[in-house]
Scaffold this active site. Structure first.
Site, mmCIF file in Angstrom:
data_model
loop_
_atom_site.group_PDB
_atom_site.id
_atom_site.type_symbol
_atom_site.label_atom_id
_atom_site.label_comp_id
_atom_site.label_asym_id
_atom_site.label_seq_id
_atom_site.Cartn_x
_atom_site.Cartn_y
_atom_site.Cartn_z
ATOM 1 N N GLY A 1 0.798 -1.215 0.000
ATOM 2 C CA GLY A 1 0.000 0.000 0.000
ATOM 3 C C GLY A 1 0.831 1.265 0.000
ATOM 4 C CB CYS A 2 1.537 3.682 2.685
ATOM 5 S SG CYS A 2 -0.197 3.998 3.084
ATOM 6 C CB VAL A 3 5.908 0.565 1.327
ATOM 7 C CG1 VAL A 3 7.217 0.241 0.615
ATOM 8 C CG2 VAL A 3 6.150 0.749 2.819
ATOM 9 C CB THR B 1 6.003 6.075 -0.811
ATOM 10 O OG1 THR B 1 4.927 6.475 0.050
ATOM 11 C CG2 THR B 1 7.194 6.997 -0.598
#
Length: 244
Positions: free
Chosen positions: A179-181, A184
């Protein structure tokens, strides 16, 4: 059939269990995950993604037990990664490399999670669910920013900080790998930065998502490396820069 070696063996073994024979044949024919002439640059910054209580749960326990009380918890695998992350962050500080923490706000739940469950709504806790866990608490001089979307670049000053400081490389740790990794890292690559994903310092709620995200990121957007290799890179830079 075995895939060509494109990463540390520990990661090769991790994602290999989810690759089909057809996948392996494609890799054998044309893996994109070639290191040279890429790699890391000379001026790195560490990005620590979402190392907050809601992503880990309290007390420390296995994930199935943890999600009963902390629905977004990654459980014991997350805590194990956090324990490995603490010395890496200190190594970055010792090398004179900035550490930038990003953590969520309550607004993040509804802003990007399109399938929210009632249990995911914030509720009173003994600790702030959005606070960074004590084991990797920011030190003096670290950067701490909130975010409202999956990517640490979305509506934050991260890109401005990187451009202004002349940083050419991001070393990314945290959660969730899928997700966020991942978001990014894709945004960092799209902006032209070199990116290292510290695979043993990333974690997820689902093992298959974790391993296949590392595989995809290594194939397309980043170099997936161990904390040990990343620490040596930081120390080598320290020697080159003459940091005391």
């Amino acid at each position: 059939m075995s895939a060509p070696k494109t990463a540390d063996p520990v990661f090769e073994a991790g994602w290999a269990q989810y690759l089909t024979e057809r996948d392996l044949a494609v890799l054998e024919a044309t893996s994109w995950a070639k290191r040279a002439p890429f790699g890391f640059g000379s001026t790195p910054l560490v990005v620590a993604v979402d190392l907050y209580y809601a992503a880990l749960g309290l007390p420390r326990t296995d994930i199935v037990s943890s999600v009963a009380e902390w629905p977004s918890s990654c459980g014991d695998r997350g805590w194990e990664a956090v324990d490995r992350t603490a010395p890496f962050l200190q190594a970055a500080r010792d090398a004179g490399v900035p550490v930038a923490y990003f953590h969520s706000t309550p607004a993040e739940y509804g802003r990007w999670n399109r399938k929210p469950a009632p249990a995911l709504k914030p509720k009173p806790r003994a600790v702030d669910p959005n606070a960074i866990v004590d084991e990797v608490a920011p030190a003096a001089g670290d950067i701490v920013l909130q975010k409202i979307g999956p990517s640490c670049f979305f509506e934050t000053p991260l890109d401005t900080i990187l451009r202004a400081g002349g940083y050419d490389t991001l070393l990314v740790v945290g959660e969730s790998t899928s997700g966020c990794v991942r978001s990014t890292v894709v945004d960092a690559c799209s902006r032209g930065y070199r990116v290292g994903v510290i695979g043993d310092l990333c974690f997820d709620r689902f093992e298959s998502s974790h391993w296949m995200s590392l595989f995809d990121l290594n194939q397309k957007y980043a170099d997936v490396v161990t904390a040990e290799a990343a620490t040596e890179y930081l120390r080598a830079g320290t020697r080159q820069r003459g940091v005391a």
